[in-house]
Design an enzyme around this catalytic site. Sequence first.
Site, PDB file in Angstrom:
ATOM      1  N   ASN A   9       8.164  -5.547  -0.472  1.00 21.40           N
ATOM      2  CA  ASN A   9       7.888  -4.255   0.287  1.00 21.40           C
ATOM      3  C   ASN A   9       6.400  -4.264   0.680  1.00 21.40           C
ATOM      4  OD1 ASN A   9       7.599  -1.795   1.767  1.00 21.40           O
ATOM      5  ND2 ASN A   9       8.916  -0.635   0.637  1.00 21.40           N
ATOM      6  N   TYR A  30      11.498   9.123   1.021  1.00 23.44           N
ATOM      7  CA  TYR A  30      11.369   7.939   0.200  1.00 23.44           C
ATOM      8  C   TYR A  30      12.255   8.052  -0.931  1.00 23.44           C
ATOM      9  CZ  TYR A  30       7.762   6.394   3.302  1.00 23.44           C
ATOM     10  OH  TYR A  30       6.793   6.039   4.346  1.00 23.44           O
ATOM     11  N   ASP A  55       1.013 -15.592   7.333  1.00 17.53           N
ATOM     12  CA  ASP A  55       0.671 -16.929   7.020  1.00 17.53           C
ATOM     13  C   ASP A  55       0.718 -17.334   5.471  1.00 17.53           C
ATOM     14  OD1 ASP A  55      -0.065 -17.114   9.535  1.00 17.53           O
ATOM     15  OD2 ASP A  55      -2.251 -16.876   9.258  1.00 17.53           O
ATOM     16  N   ALA A  73       2.902  -0.633   5.054  1.00 21.83           N
ATOM     17  CA  ALA A  73       1.960  -0.701   6.364  1.00 21.83           C
ATOM     18  C   ALA A  73       1.707  -2.033   6.902  1.00 21.83           C
ATOM     19  CB  ALA A  73       1.263   0.542   6.564  1.00 21.83           C
ATOM     20  N   ARG A  79       5.594  12.423  -3.359  1.00 16.89           N
ATOM     21  CA  ARG A  79       5.540  13.114  -2.071  1.00 16.89           C
ATOM     22  C   ARG A  79       6.538  12.443  -1.038  1.00 16.89           C
ATOM     23  NH1 ARG A  79      -0.775  11.767  -1.315  1.00 16.89           N
ATOM     24  NH2 ARG A  79      -1.221  12.009  -3.307  1.00 16.89           N
ATOM     25  N   GLU A  96      12.287  -9.250   2.366  1.00 16.10           N
ATOM     26  CA  GLU A  96      11.595  -7.984   2.541  1.00 16.10           C
ATOM     27  C   GLU A  96      12.294  -6.869   2.726  1.00 16.10           C
ATOM     28  OE1 GLU A  96      10.589  -8.496   6.823  1.00 16.10           O
ATOM     29  OE2 GLU A  96       9.576  -6.685   6.890  1.00 16.10           O
ATOM     30  N   ARG A 150      12.258   5.004  13.066  1.00 18.55           N
ATOM     31  CA  ARG A 150      10.849   5.698  13.052  1.00 18.55           C
ATOM     32  C   ARG A 150       9.858   5.511  14.204  1.00 18.55           C
ATOM     33  NH1 ARG A 150       8.765   5.365   6.794  1.00 18.55           N
ATOM     34  NH2 ARG A 150       7.368   6.893   7.808  1.00 18.55           N
ATOM     35  N   ARG A 201       6.447   1.145  13.903  1.00 23.20           N
ATOM     36  CA  ARG A 201       6.864   0.332  12.595  1.00 23.20           C
ATOM     37  C   ARG A 201       8.049  -0.440  13.063  1.00 23.20           C
ATOM     38  NH1 ARG A 201       4.823   3.562   8.422  1.00 23.20           N
ATOM     39  NH2 ARG A 201       4.464   5.628   9.323  1.00 23.20           N
ATOM     40  N   HIS A 247       3.485  -4.249   9.536  1.00 28.65           N
ATOM     41  CA  HIS A 247       3.222  -4.141  10.805  1.00 28.65           C
ATOM     42  C   HIS A 247       1.838  -4.395  11.403  1.00 28.65           C
ATOM     43  CE1 HIS A 247       6.426  -1.589   9.913  1.00 28.65           C
ATOM     44  NE2 HIS A 247       5.649  -0.901   9.094  1.00 28.65           N
ATOM     45  N   PRO A 304       0.776  -1.319  -0.076  1.00 24.41           N
ATOM     46  CA  PRO A 304       0.002   0.110   0.033  1.00 24.41           C
ATOM     47  C   PRO A 304       1.006   1.313  -0.095  1.00 24.41           C
ATOM     48  CG  PRO A 304      -0.189  -1.160   2.095  1.00 24.41           C
ATOM     49  CD  PRO A 304       0.337  -2.192   1.040  1.00 24.41           C
ATOM     50  N   ASN A 305       0.476   2.368  -0.927  1.00 24.72           N
ATOM     51  CA  ASN A 305       0.820   3.613  -1.030  1.00 24.72           C
ATOM     52  C   ASN A 305       2.280   3.682  -1.684  1.00 24.72           C
ATOM     53  OD1 ASN A 305      -1.334   4.812   0.580  1.00 24.72           O
ATOM     54  ND2 ASN A 305      -0.658   4.099   2.361  1.00 24.72           N
ATOM     55  N   HIS A 359      12.467  -2.556   2.892  1.00 28.19           N
ATOM     56  CA  HIS A 359      11.974  -1.380   3.533  1.00 28.19           C
ATOM     57  C   HIS A 359      12.909  -0.355   2.986  1.00 28.19           C
ATOM     58  CE1 HIS A 359       8.611  -3.047   5.609  1.00 28.19           C
ATOM     59  NE2 HIS A 359       9.541  -4.103   6.070  1.00 28.19           N
ATOM     60  N   ILE A 360      12.251   0.605   2.386  1.00 32.96           N
ATOM     61  CA  ILE A 360      13.208   1.777   1.838  1.00 32.96           C
ATOM     62  C   ILE A 360      13.837   2.686   2.866  1.00 32.96           C
ATOM     63  CG2 ILE A 360      12.814   4.127   0.474  1.00 32.96           C
ATOM     64  CD1 ILE A 360      10.597   2.659  -1.048  1.00 32.96           C
TER      65      ILE A 360
HETATM   66  O1  CA2 Z   1      10.228   2.074   4.320  1.00 28.75           O
HETATM   67  C1  CA2 Z   1       9.548   1.480   3.684  1.00 28.75           C
HETATM   68  O2  CA2 Z   1       9.682   0.817   2.641  1.00 28.75           O
HETATM   69  C2  CA2 Z   1       8.058   1.232   4.327  1.00 28.75           C
HETATM   70  O3  CA2 Z   1       7.533  -0.014   4.041  1.00 28.75           O
HETATM   71  C3  CA2 Z   1       7.243   2.357   3.655  1.00 28.75           C
HETATM   72  C4  CA2 Z   1       5.614   2.455   4.143  1.00 28.75           C
HETATM   73  C5  CA2 Z   1       5.569   2.164   5.763  1.00 28.75           C
HETATM   74  O4  CA2 Z   1       4.312   2.249   6.143  1.00 28.75           O
HETATM   75  C6  CA2 Z   1       6.295   1.408   6.246  1.00 28.75           C
HETATM   76  O5  CA2 Z   1       6.545   1.409   7.545  1.00 28.75           O
HETATM   77  C7  CA2 Z   1       7.857   1.526   5.834  1.00 28.75           C
HETATM   78  C8  CA2 Z   1       4.757   3.304   3.320  1.00 28.75           C
HETATM   79  C9  CA2 Z   1       4.881   3.634   2.004  1.00 28.75           C
HETATM   80  C10 CA2 Z   1       4.185   4.662   1.654  1.00 28.75           C
HETATM   81  O6  CA2 Z   1       4.893   5.253   0.590  1.00 28.75           O
HETATM   82  C11 CA2 Z   1       5.120   6.460   0.290  1.00 28.75           C
HETATM   83  C12 CA2 Z   1       5.779   6.947  -0.966  1.00 28.75           C
HETATM   84  C13 CA2 Z   1       5.806   8.321  -1.079  1.00 28.75           C
HETATM   85  C14 CA2 Z   1       4.859   9.283  -0.691  1.00 28.75           C
HETATM   86  C15 CA2 Z   1       4.108   8.771   0.463  1.00 28.75           C
HETATM   87  C16 CA2 Z   1       4.003   7.450   0.821  1.00 28.75           C
END
Ligand code: CA2
Length: 147
Positions: free
Chosen positions: A79, A23, A92, A82, A18, A103, A112, A116, A85, A10-11, A105-106
């Site tokens: 990746n 990121y 599963d 969210a 943004r 796995e 953080r 997380r 978490h 997601p996202n 994570h950027i």
């Molecule tokens: O650090 C990561 O890659 C995360 O998986 C990114 C997730 C966050 O919920 C995890 O805790 C760590 C969030 C992805 C949202 O990505 C965006 C990228 C640009 C602008 C807004 C959100």
Amino acid sequence: MPKLLLLNGPNLNLLGSREPEKYGHETLADVEVRCQKLASEFGYDVECLQSNIEGELINAIHKAGAEYKTGELAGVVFNPGAYTHTSIALHDAIAGVGVPVVEVHITNVHARESFRHHSYISPVAAGTIIGMGTRGYQLAINYLLEK
Ligand code: CA2
């Protein structure tokens, strides 16, 4: 050609649009192209999927498990966003199908918010790459394909 699955949760479709300080400036399409170039050097294709829907990610893991069994797929770079978490269901799914999942994570999730710090995915992942920016995806590909 054998392949890898690059799976984003997601996202992550918002990458590059943004919060570049967190990121980076690359879009998800940029990352996907870079990963495809790298994998092609090993003679592999990369199938890319991003979804904001937990069930679609679970279905993708199930499909990856079946393709791993037949030898079509070498592994998954994932990746989970969210859902990392929150998702016992993704835990599963990975545990159930036995495909190697790296796995990624950027950001450094441990630097953080405390919510997380826990991952439901790490205990069932082959390995985890955290806080290396979008380069983490490439590192994961190197790991899976150099094996
Ligand atoms: O650090 C990561 O890659 C995360 O998986 C990114 C997730 C966050 O919920 C995890 O805790 C760590 C969030 C992805 C949202 O990505 C965006 C990228 C640009 C602008 C807004 C959100």
